[in-house]
Design a protein around this motif. Structure first.
Motif, mmCIF file in Angstrom:
data_model
loop_
_atom_site.group_PDB
_atom_site.id
_atom_site.type_symbol
_atom_site.label_atom_id
_atom_site.label_comp_id
_atom_site.label_asym_id
_atom_site.label_seq_id
_atom_site.Cartn_x
_atom_site.Cartn_y
_atom_site.Cartn_z
ATOM 1 N N ALA A 263 -14.863 -0.065 1.774
ATOM 2 C CA ALA A 263 -14.600 0.674 0.538
ATOM 3 C C ALA A 263 -15.840 1.428 0.085
ATOM 4 C CB ALA A 263 -14.127 -0.282 -0.552
ATOM 5 N N ASP A 264 -17.009 0.894 0.438
ATOM 6 C CA ASP A 264 -18.263 1.557 0.063
ATOM 7 C C ASP A 264 -18.548 2.795 0.913
ATOM 8 O OD1 ASP A 264 -18.538 -0.253 2.220
ATOM 9 O OD2 ASP A 264 -20.717 -0.219 2.017
ATOM 10 N N ASN B 24 -6.539 -4.837 -4.356
ATOM 11 C CA ASN B 24 -7.180 -4.000 -3.339
ATOM 12 C C ASN B 24 -6.174 -3.208 -2.501
ATOM 13 O OD1 ASN B 24 -6.219 -6.191 -1.854
ATOM 14 N ND2 ASN B 24 -8.254 -6.936 -1.275
ATOM 15 N N SER C 291 -10.970 -0.167 -8.545
ATOM 16 C CA SER C 291 -10.115 -1.197 -7.946
ATOM 17 C C SER C 291 -10.515 -2.582 -8.420
ATOM 18 C CB SER C 291 -10.230 -1.142 -6.418
ATOM 19 O OG SER C 291 -9.639 -2.291 -5.814
ATOM 20 N N SER D 23 -5.977 0.909 -2.008
ATOM 21 C CA SER D 23 -5.869 1.626 -0.728
ATOM 22 C C SER D 23 -4.789 2.690 -0.806
ATOM 23 C CB SER D 23 -5.553 0.640 0.405
ATOM 24 O OG SER D 23 -6.596 -0.290 0.583
ATOM 25 N N VAL E 77 -15.554 -0.911 -7.762
ATOM 26 C CA VAL E 77 -14.662 -2.070 -7.731
ATOM 27 C C VAL E 77 -15.098 -3.154 -8.706
ATOM 28 C CG1 VAL E 77 -14.125 -1.682 -5.288
ATOM 29 C CG2 VAL E 77 -15.948 -3.277 -5.915
ATOM 30 N N ASP F 41 -12.583 -5.876 -3.928
ATOM 31 C CA ASP F 41 -13.176 -5.026 -2.900
ATOM 32 C C ASP F 41 -12.372 -5.137 -1.610
ATOM 33 O OD1 ASP F 41 -15.019 -3.281 -1.893
ATOM 34 O OD2 ASP F 41 -16.757 -4.585 -2.182
ATOM 35 N N LEU G 172 -16.249 5.115 1.659
ATOM 36 C CA LEU G 172 -15.405 6.237 1.259
ATOM 37 C C LEU G 172 -16.267 7.302 0.582
ATOM 38 C CD1 LEU G 172 -12.401 4.207 -0.237
ATOM 39 C CD2 LEU G 172 -12.431 5.447 1.934
ATOM 40 N N LEU H 41 -15.952 3.598 -3.399
ATOM 41 C CA LEU H 41 -14.995 3.060 -4.364
ATOM 42 C C LEU H 41 -15.669 2.087 -5.326
ATOM 43 C CD1 LEU H 41 -11.991 2.966 -5.199
ATOM 44 C CD2 LEU H 41 -11.730 0.999 -3.663
ATOM 45 N N VAL I 19 -6.083 5.577 -2.945
ATOM 46 C CA VAL I 19 -7.043 6.393 -2.196
ATOM 47 C C VAL I 19 -6.304 7.356 -1.279
ATOM 48 C CG1 VAL I 19 -8.785 6.319 -0.363
ATOM 49 C CG2 VAL I 19 -8.950 4.737 -2.291
ATOM 50 N N THR J 284 0.824 -1.204 0.000
ATOM 51 C CA THR J 284 0.000 0.000 0.000
ATOM 52 C C THR J 284 0.860 1.257 0.000
ATOM 53 O OG1 THR J 284 -1.824 -1.111 1.131
ATOM 54 C CG2 THR J 284 -1.742 1.280 1.305
#
Length: 332
Positions: A275-276, A245, A268, A249, A284, A271, A278, A282, A252, A220
């Motif tokens: 993530a939902d 994923n 992305s 991250s 995906v 998932d 944000l 996001l 993001v 990341t």
């Protein structure tokens, strides 16, 4: 076991039948033995029991994945564990961290522990070293990455399709400068996602900018650094496709640090938790992790149970989940 038999007033064989949930014991006797087991806090020694029986199962399976901390690996293992428990089987799991030597050493360790079967997300390019184990009857199911050098059951996702879905989605929203972040290209999943990204452009008569495609990203933090460098270009990307994923991250984080979460589109592959949540959510390419894990488990326990049909190779299609980040248009 002798103490349990004496307290319950039954034979050793009867205790064995009750402990192993075998038939031929009346409910009354079963209850007496159970009460004695609880009173004496008796625990059967499965390892010792198995040593006395030729060809007996150990009630253990080994699962080697890329990274136990990754939500994909964890989700697959959870589904595997749920089915394993129904088969009175425990799962020994470990992370490979893309280490070839680590993979072979761990497989050897699990085999010497006489596991009933293996689930493997291989780091190695070829798995010829497994030929002897497969020939002697240790079943193996490959997950996420297909076997090479051996023929064994496998459950993978259509990675090329998933990458195409993500890239076409960004192209459909008007983006032509799409950055792409990928894992190690020698890993089959990354290789196929790179191919999907490229072919989606080619089919539209568009050539991706090589400066925007970065391979070999393994963390990341590294993804965050890469995105910052891409955003510093004279002609920066208007959209990003993250091929894993953990890379998403990192992207993001970089976009947030630049104040560009609502200015640069992001999709992305795969998932991850929250993530939902944000802002924006996001977008995906979702892999059905539960289905993948269940399919792997079912195939493995069929093999453990004696299934001898030719190896099966299951390919599961991913789906695009639209949440907002992938629908941000390029600057006018």
């Amino acid at each position: 076991m002798r103490d349990v038999a004496a307290l319950a007033g039954v034979s050793l064989k009867t205790v064995s039948r009750v402990v192993n949930e075998e038939a031929g014991v009346s409910p009354d006797v079963r209850e007496r033995v159970g009460a004695a087991v609880r009173r004496l806090d008796y625990r059967p020694n499965l390892a010792a029991s198995n040593l006395r029986r030729t060809g007996a199962r150990t009630g253990l399976i080994g699962a080697l994945v890329q990274d136990l901390s990754n939500s994909f690996s964890a989700g697959v293992l959870r589904s595997l564990e749920d089915i394993a428990r129904a088969h009175r089987t425990a799962v020994l799991a470990a992370s490979l961290d893309e280490g070839v030597d680590r993979e072979q050493a761990m497989v050897h360790d699990l085999v010497t522990r006489r596991v009933d079967g293996l689930v493997l997300m291989p780091a190695s390019q070829r798995q010829d070293y497994l030929v002897a184990e497969l020939r002697t009857g240790t079943p193996a199911v490959f997950v996420d990455r297909p076997p090479r050098g051996v023929d064994a059951d496998s459950v993978v996702v259509d990675n090329l399709l998933g990458a195409r879905l993500a890239t076409e989605h960004l192209l459909d929203h008007g983006h032509r400068r799409i950055a792409a972040l990928f894992h190690l290209p020698q890993i089959p999943t990354a290789h196929e996602r790179i191919a999907g990204f490229t072919s989606a452009h080619t089919d539209r008569g568009v050539r991706p900018d090589d400066r925007l495609v970065v391979e070999g990203i393994t963390s990341t933090d590294e993804a965050t650094e890469v995105v910052h460098r891409l955003l510093d270009l004279d002609d920066p990307p208007t959209a990003i496709f993250a091929g894993r994923n953990i890379l998403a991250s990192g992207a993001v984080r970089a976009l947030a640090e630049r104040g560009l979460r609502r200015s640069v589109a992001l999709v992305s592959f795969d998932d991850f938790p929250m993530a939902d949540l944000l802002d924006p959510g996001l977008t995906v390419v979702r892999q059905d992790v539960s289905r993948i894990g269940r399919t792997v488990a079912q195939m493995l326990f069929e093999r453990i149970g004696g299934e001898s049909s030719p190896p099966r190779h299951v390919v599961i299609e991913p789906t695009l989940v639209v949440r907002g980040s992938g629908e941000i248009p390029p600057p006018a």
